[in-house]
Design an enzyme around this catalytic site. Structure first.
Site, mmCIF file in Angstrom:
data_model
loop_
_atom_site.group_PDB
_atom_site.id
_atom_site.type_symbol
_atom_site.label_atom_id
_atom_site.label_comp_id
_atom_site.label_asym_id
_atom_site.label_seq_id
_atom_site.Cartn_x
_atom_site.Cartn_y
_atom_site.Cartn_z
ATOM 1 N N SER A 55 0.782 -1.228 0.000
ATOM 2 C CA SER A 55 0.000 0.000 0.000
ATOM 3 C C SER A 55 0.814 1.278 0.000
ATOM 4 O O SER A 55 0.335 2.317 -0.461
ATOM 5 C CB SER A 55 -0.930 0.009 1.227
ATOM 6 O OG SER A 55 -0.181 -0.046 2.429
ATOM 7 N N HIS A 107 -5.360 -3.905 -1.221
ATOM 8 C CA HIS A 107 -5.120 -2.859 -2.217
ATOM 9 C C HIS A 107 -5.056 -3.414 -3.636
ATOM 10 O O HIS A 107 -4.747 -2.683 -4.574
ATOM 11 C CB HIS A 107 -3.837 -2.098 -1.885
ATOM 12 C CG HIS A 107 -3.950 -1.293 -0.639
ATOM 13 N ND1 HIS A 107 -4.366 0.017 -0.615
ATOM 14 C CD2 HIS A 107 -3.725 -1.632 0.663
ATOM 15 C CE1 HIS A 107 -4.386 0.456 0.634
ATOM 16 N NE2 HIS A 107 -3.995 -0.525 1.427
ATOM 17 N N LYS A 132 -12.148 -0.131 0.397
ATOM 18 C CA LYS A 132 -11.288 0.606 -0.527
ATOM 19 C C LYS A 132 -11.950 0.639 -1.915
ATOM 20 O O LYS A 132 -12.814 1.462 -2.155
ATOM 21 C CB LYS A 132 -9.894 -0.012 -0.526
ATOM 22 C CG LYS A 132 -9.222 0.156 0.841
ATOM 23 C CD LYS A 132 -7.861 -0.431 0.894
ATOM 24 C CE LYS A 132 -7.157 -0.076 2.208
ATOM 25 N NZ LYS A 132 -7.815 -0.627 3.422
#
Length: 396
Positions: free
Chosen positions: A185, A213, A243
């Site tokens: 990340s 991610h 996310k």
């Protein structure tokens, strides 16, 4: 208040401030989109993990409201009593389909996933090989398991093979796991999963990929494991729903036996109230959107490549990112904090990242262009970056 505690807090807070490590928390007034408002000022937002812009998607808002009307605002209990709603079962089926596994289980956060799954599978008779740049939640999950933690140099396959061989041939451990982020990340680089799988097969390692991610970003949205076509070779796939998915929560995907076991052994599943109906329904809709179209994924990569190219041409060090995550490497913590502050004053919100999130001396401003940014926003951000970069002698 305890005098000892008071002295401890005052001393440590001052030390953090003196070393440029104290993090000021900004309050966003309104939605977290490509532009945000802080203290009445509109800023181009380059610090969100809302990769695909789904946090403000109108369809997701609509289905979340409908779920609240039909199922209430909360699930009312832990999953094992009567907190498993039909919405949860639908979501977990959709996640398994999305990730290419037999089954999946949803948790209240991505952090909870790593705390839950690692300690459920590994124990003090085992060893965990862990990439040195793994996320804090992986580190804490490993500690909670009480397994022997063996740090592996970042993406160093020679070091992994050497330490896997030593751990297995020592005879000290019943099981050995290798755990890694799929996409790292803070640097944006991608785990070498094909090589990892080869080594894992050689030494019979359990494989665990934290794709927080990578989901929505890699593999046309399906994640890093699917990007490499390795969904039948990775034992545990973990991901967040906060996310790219734009809501909140996390999941672990894998074999049916694995998921059945986690449902009786993973403590956050057993002792925490389940995801809310509105969140659950919105997540299911978001996953279906990613399965139906790559439009948002493609736009994210287009914007990521555009910003990277612009920053690199200006002379910024953007590291070795292979994804839309775009760090501007500064180094010194105080300079990094000042750089971020000046960006904000000029109209760009890009948060400084310093120790302990990254090693000391590697401070950077982490930029995250999303599918929702326009080229005009990114051009204005680049103009401001150039101005502040020259002002602080970060670029010449």
């Amino acid at each position: 208040m305890s005098k000892i505690l008071d002295e401890y807090l005052a001393e440590n807070l001052q030390e953090l401030k003196d070393n440029g490590l104290y993090n000021e928390i900004n309050v966003v007034e309104g939605a977290n989109g490509p532009e945000i408002t802080i203290e009445g000022k509109k800023l181009i937002n380059l610090s969100s993990n809302n990769y695909l812009g789904l946090a403000t998607d109108e369809t997701l808002k609509k289905v979340a409201k409908e779920a609240i009307d039909s199922h209430g605002v909360g699930a009312g209990a832990v999953r094992t009593i009567n907190g498993t709603l039909d919405l949860h079962v639908e979501l977990e089926g959709k996640l398994a389909e999305f990730k290419g596994t037999e089954a999946a289980v949803a948790f209240q956060s991505g952090f909870n996933c790593n705390m839950a799954a690692i300690q459920a599978v590994m124990n003090k008779e085992d060893a965990i090989l862990s990439d040195e740049l793994n996320h804090a939640s992986i580190i804490d999950g490993c500690r909670l398991s009480r397994a022997k933690i063996i740090r592996v140099n970042h993406s160093d396959m020679d070091d992994l093979r050497k330490k896997a061989k030593e751990a297995v041939e020592s005879g000290l451990y019943k099981k050995v796991m290798y755990i890694t982020d799929g996409v790292f990340s803070m640097d944006g680089d991608v785990a070498l999963l094909p090589e990892i799988v080869e080594i894992a097969k050689e030494f019979d390692l359990i494989t665990y990929v934290d794709d927080a991610h990578g989901s929505g970003v890699m593999g046309k949205g399906a994640g890093t494991v699917k990007h490499f076509g390795l969904q039948n070779d990775i034992d545990l796939q973990m991901g967040t729903l906060s996310k790219a998915i734009g809501v909140v929560g996390g999941y672990v995907a894998g074999s049916q036996d694995l998921i059945d076991y986690l449902k009786v052994a993973a403590r956050p599943f057993l002792f925490s109230t389940s995801l809310t109906p509105g969140d659950t329904r919105a997540i299911t809709e978001a996953v279906q959107m990613l399965m139906d179209s790559t439009e948002l994924h493609d736009r994210l990569w287009e914007n990521g490549d555009y910003l990277k190219k612009g920053l690199k041409e200006l002379g910024f060090d953007i590291g070795n990112s292979e994804t839309p995550i775009t760090p501007c490497m500064i180094g010194d913590e105080k300079t990094t904090q000042e750089f971020s502050k000046r960006l904000m004053e000029e109209g760009v919100y890009a948060k400084s990242i310093v120790f302990p999130t990254v090693p000391k001396g590697t401070g950077r401003v982490r930029n995250m262009p999303t599918a929702a940014h326009t080229k005009e926003m990114l051009d204005e951000a680049l103009r401001i970056y150039e101005k502040v970069g020259r002002e602080l002698n970060v670029i010449s």
